[in-house]
Design an enzyme around this catalytic site. Structure first.
Site, short mmCIF file in Angstrom:
data_model
loop_
_atom_site.label_atom_id
_atom_site.label_comp_id
_atom_site.label_asym_id
_atom_site.label_seq_id
_atom_site.Cartn_x
_atom_site.Cartn_y
_atom_site.Cartn_z
N ASP A 28 0.40 -1.25 0.07
CA ASP A 28 0.20 0.11 0.08
C ASP A 28 1.07 0.54 -0.38
OD1 ASP A 28 -2.16 1.42 -0.02
OD2 ASP A 28 -3.39 0.54 0.98
C1 BGC Z 1 -5.46 3.31 -0.40
C2 BGC Z 1 -4.75 2.34 -1.49
C3 BGC Z 1 -4.72 2.74 -2.51
C4 BGC Z 1 -3.25 3.76 -2.74
C5 BGC Z 1 -3.30 3.90 -3.46
C6 BGC Z 1 -3.63 4.15 -0.03
O1 BGC Z 1 -3.37 5.00 0.73
O2 BGC Z 1 -5.02 2.95 1.25
O3 BGC Z 1 -5.85 1.63 -1.58
O4 BGC Z 1 -4.85 1.95 -3.43
O5 BGC Z 1 -3.41 5.24 -1.30
O6 BGC Z 1 -4.06 5.47 -4.44
#
Ligand code: BGC
Length: 735
Positions: A261
């Site tokens: 993530d």
């Molecule tokens: C989220 C993810 C997301 C990623 C990219 C993170 O803050 O938890 O689900 O895919 O950001 O935007």
């Protein structure tokens, strides 16, 4: 002469073939291409592929003509383009797309064919936008109604989430776009998500929190998976040896890439050894802020290269990571067979609309007075003045919510959808106010303003023949939004008061709740019709009007329980260590008893149970009959029953099969969902439904041996219209 010519031609084509490197030749098996490309790369080039080069891309290997990987959120539509180096939007003019209903709504269809349609449509949009990895679907289990991201997931039951995510993934990937199932694992709350250390039993892990991920990998064939922000048993999930090396790569034989993530990596050695492949978004909070580190400073960048060069971590780690990344690139960016994709087509809008109307759940539908018909479907001729109330009737709910925020080309609001059907008869009053979508706290509205809005709506309601209140939560921070949990269970923005005051002047009230979460309903006995409308995306107003008007007979069923009080939910039945934790640690004290498993086993009825959803028709269930009284460990058992549409309009029913173990050496829930099917029936039509069980469906995770076990003895199969509406039972014995 002819022979000589042929020989010469053959020699030429052989030379030409010999000149095409194996890795560029897509007639060669992927594994041969991976091996060949890897053998040509320097250590520096391999390491470069393991981390980001911008907010949403990682480099390929430019010297070899191996392209970059481009990723995009998110589960419900393809997100607008983000700047190279910060979280701002790039302000492109060609990145508006279809917003599909949120995944809670998809799960509420209980229809894997809808999941396939969803995957195909969103996959085509991602392909058209030249994305290689689509960051979804989300399958974290609904543990508490306070989790700010529940709307992005598929509910509380591992079997339902598994069945629904598999077709989504398969269809996305037919476009040469990798799905990225997320957030692996146990990211079941936003509070302290970056560091909270989740502790739970092996049984809860294997029986509740992992099955949807396993299905997405083994059956869906997801090419990538995203690590979660939180820790499991002391180690961050993005480089957690147990989750990534042991369970994912060894047990489930995952050959794709683990992507962090955004900002989920925290340590070079752990990242190198702990099963991570691609590091994204380090030194950001994953949403809004970042610091001035360069991509070379990432854990899997220069620091990793140094460790490899000094022998502190073995070279086999980088060869494994680079091989996985190359495999992913061949499957996506360098896939020459992939179709071209499309955005905002009629077909995509139709898919969004139908998934929406099939996922809407009719929670309650009562008559306003004795001898009258239930309030829904709306009989338009009865109403000259229809008052639509509510901020959510006009709000752009594609905005806000965090990374799943979408920039849409078209958006039909509930008010638009109802006006398209009922024209001038529809009036509007905002009734309550919630501020702009934002990450700061936005639910404080000056009391005078709140009072004035409510008074206006009540006055209009007094004059109206029918009131439709479209309320619920929204995508503001501390509502249904990434980065924070809800801070209370009741409806925000003074809606409880608004509902009471509307009821006092007009009993014909239809309440539509747009949310990804259950809410407290102190007025539930007095509101005649309640509809759970989720977040429905671009065609939301049409889906809603379809259901309210009866053009579509509702067939959605709840993918999670609605507890009457917050403390009726297992996660909240203990002290703060169970939820939200003490800011460092958290213990899942309800263990395997999540959702209806808790309500059933503890005999605490839910307000609206898992699997519940009404229809405008009625269904009668015949007596279930099993093919035998016994099942052998390697045998099967078939259960048959008939289902009949006993009402007057066509409809669809979700027939659910749960299994309960009558006696066991370990605690088991009263019953667990094992099969379901959705049947479409014309009025008076009857169909036979067949379910086949195997011994695997009877097993629990045995912590002592680390394997799945079923103990011989009596089991009950429950045929049900919801987890609390059992229509028939059959007992059988496992030998
Ligand atoms: C989220 C993810 C997301 C990623 C990219 C993170 O803050 O938890 O689900 O895919 O950001 O935007």
């Amino acid at each position: 002469m002819k022979k000589l010519l042929t020989t010469l031609l053959c020699a030429c084509s052989l030379t030409a073939a010999a000149q095409t490197p194996v890795y560029l030749d897509d007639s060669q098996p992927i594994e041969a291409r991976v091996k060949d490309a890897l053998s040509r790369m320097t250590l520096e080039e391999k390491v470069a592929m393991c981390h980001a080069q911008s907010k949403f891309s990682s480099p390929g290997c430019p010297r070899l003509g191996i392209p970059e990987l481009w990723m995009s959120d998110g589960p419900h539509g393809v997100r607008a383009e983000i700047n190279w180096n910060d979280w701002g939007y790039a302000q492109w003019t060609n990145d508006s797309i279809t917003a599909f209903p949120a995944l809670t709504c998809l799960a509420a269809t209980w229809n894997p064919e809808m999941a396939a349609r969803y995957g195909k449509a969103i996959g085509e949009e991602a392909r058209y936008r030249e994305k290689d990895v689509l960051l979804g679907p989300g399958v974290n289990i609904y543990r508490t109604p306070l989790n700010g991201r529940n709307f992005e997931y598929m509910g509380e039951d591992p079997y339902l989430a598994a069945e629904m995510c598999v077709p989504y993934i398969q269809e996305v990937q037919k476009n040469g776009v990798a799905a990225c199932i997320k957030h692996y694992a146990l990211n079941n709350q936003e509070e302290w998500r970056g560091h909270i250390d989740v502790n739970l039993s092996d049984r809860a892990l294997y029986e509740i929190y992992l099955p949807a991920f396993k299905a997405g990998i083994e059956r869906g064939g997801s090419w990538t998976i995203m690590g979660a922000y939180n820790k499991l048993r002391g180690t961050h999930c993005c480089h957690n040896d147990l989750l990534l090396n042991k369970i994912l790569k060894q047990d489930w034989k995952f050959d794709g890439c683990v992507i962090t993530d955004w900002g989920g990596a925290h340590d070079t050695r752990e990242a190198a050894l702990g099963g991570l492949d691609i590091e994204m978004g380090s030194y950001t909070n994953g949403l809004t802020s970042e610091s001035a580190f360069t991509y070379d400073d990432y854990y899997l960048a220069r620091p990793y290269l140094k460790m490899l060069q000094s022998g502190e971590v073995p070279l086999s780690t980088i060869d494994d990571k680079a091989s996985r990344i190359l495999r992913l690139i061949f499957r996506t960016a360098m896939n020459r067979q992939k179709p071209y994709g499309a955005i905002c087509t009629g077909e995509h809008y139709a898919a969004a609309r139908e998934i929406g109307s099939e996922g809407i759940v009719l929670l309650k539908n009562a008559p306003v007075a004795k001898k009258e018909n239930p309030l829904l479907p709306l009989v338009a001729d009865n109403y000259r003045r229809i008052l639509v109330v509510g901020d959510n009737a006009v709000r752009l709910l594609n905005e806000g919510g965090g990374s799943s925020e979408l920039k849409v080309k078209d958006m039909v609001s509930p008010l638009d959808g109802l006006r398209a059907l009922y024209g001038d008869r529809v009036e509007f009053a905002q009734g309550y106010k919630a501020g702009r979508p934002m990450y700061g706290r936005a639910d404080e509205v000056p009391v005078a303003e709140e009072d004035a809005l409510r008074a206006e709506a009540v006055e209009k309601a007094r004059q109206a023949d029918l009131v439709i209140l479209v309320g619920g939560l929204n995508k503001n921070h501390f509502q249904d939004c990434e980065g924070g949990d809800r801070q209370y269970f009741h409806l925000p923005f003074g809606q409880d008061k608004l509902i009471e005051e509307l009821l006092a002047v007009n009993k014909k009230l239809v309440l539509v709740l747009l949310s990804g979460n259950a809410v407290e309903m102190p007025w539930v006995d007095r509101v005649p019709a309640i509809v759970q409308g989720w977040y429905l995306g671009s065609m939301g107003g049409r889906s809603l009007a379809d259901v309210l008007s009866g053009q579509v007979n509702p067939s959605g069923k709840l993918p999670f329980s609605f507890p009457r009080r917050l403390t009726d939910c297992g996660a909240h039945a203990f002290d703060a260590l169970s939820y939200p934790g003490d800011s460092i640690r958290e213990e899942y004290k309800e263990d395997i008893l999540v959702g209806y498993r808790w309500h059933d086993t503890k005999k605490i009825p839910a307000l609206f149970p898992f699997g519940h959803g009404l229809s405008y028709t009625t269904f009668s269930y015949g007596k279930p009959v099993a093919s035998a009284k016994e099942m052998t460990p390697d045998g099967t058992l078939t259960i048959r029953l008939t289902v009949k549409n006993s009402g007057t309009c066509a409809g669809k029913e979700v027939v659910q099969l749960y299994v309960g173990d009558e006696r066991c050496s370990v605690l088991r829930p009263v019953k667990e969902l094992k099969r379901f099917t959705k049947v479409a029936l014309a009025p008076g039509e009857e169909r036979e439904v067949t379910f086949t069980l195997t011994a695997d469906d009877l097993k629990f995770y045995d912590e002592a041996s680390g394997s799945w076990k079923a103990e011989p003895g009596k089991f009950t199969a429950y045929i049900a219209a919801s987890s609390a509406d059992v229509r028939g039972r059959v007992q059988f014995e496992l030998f």
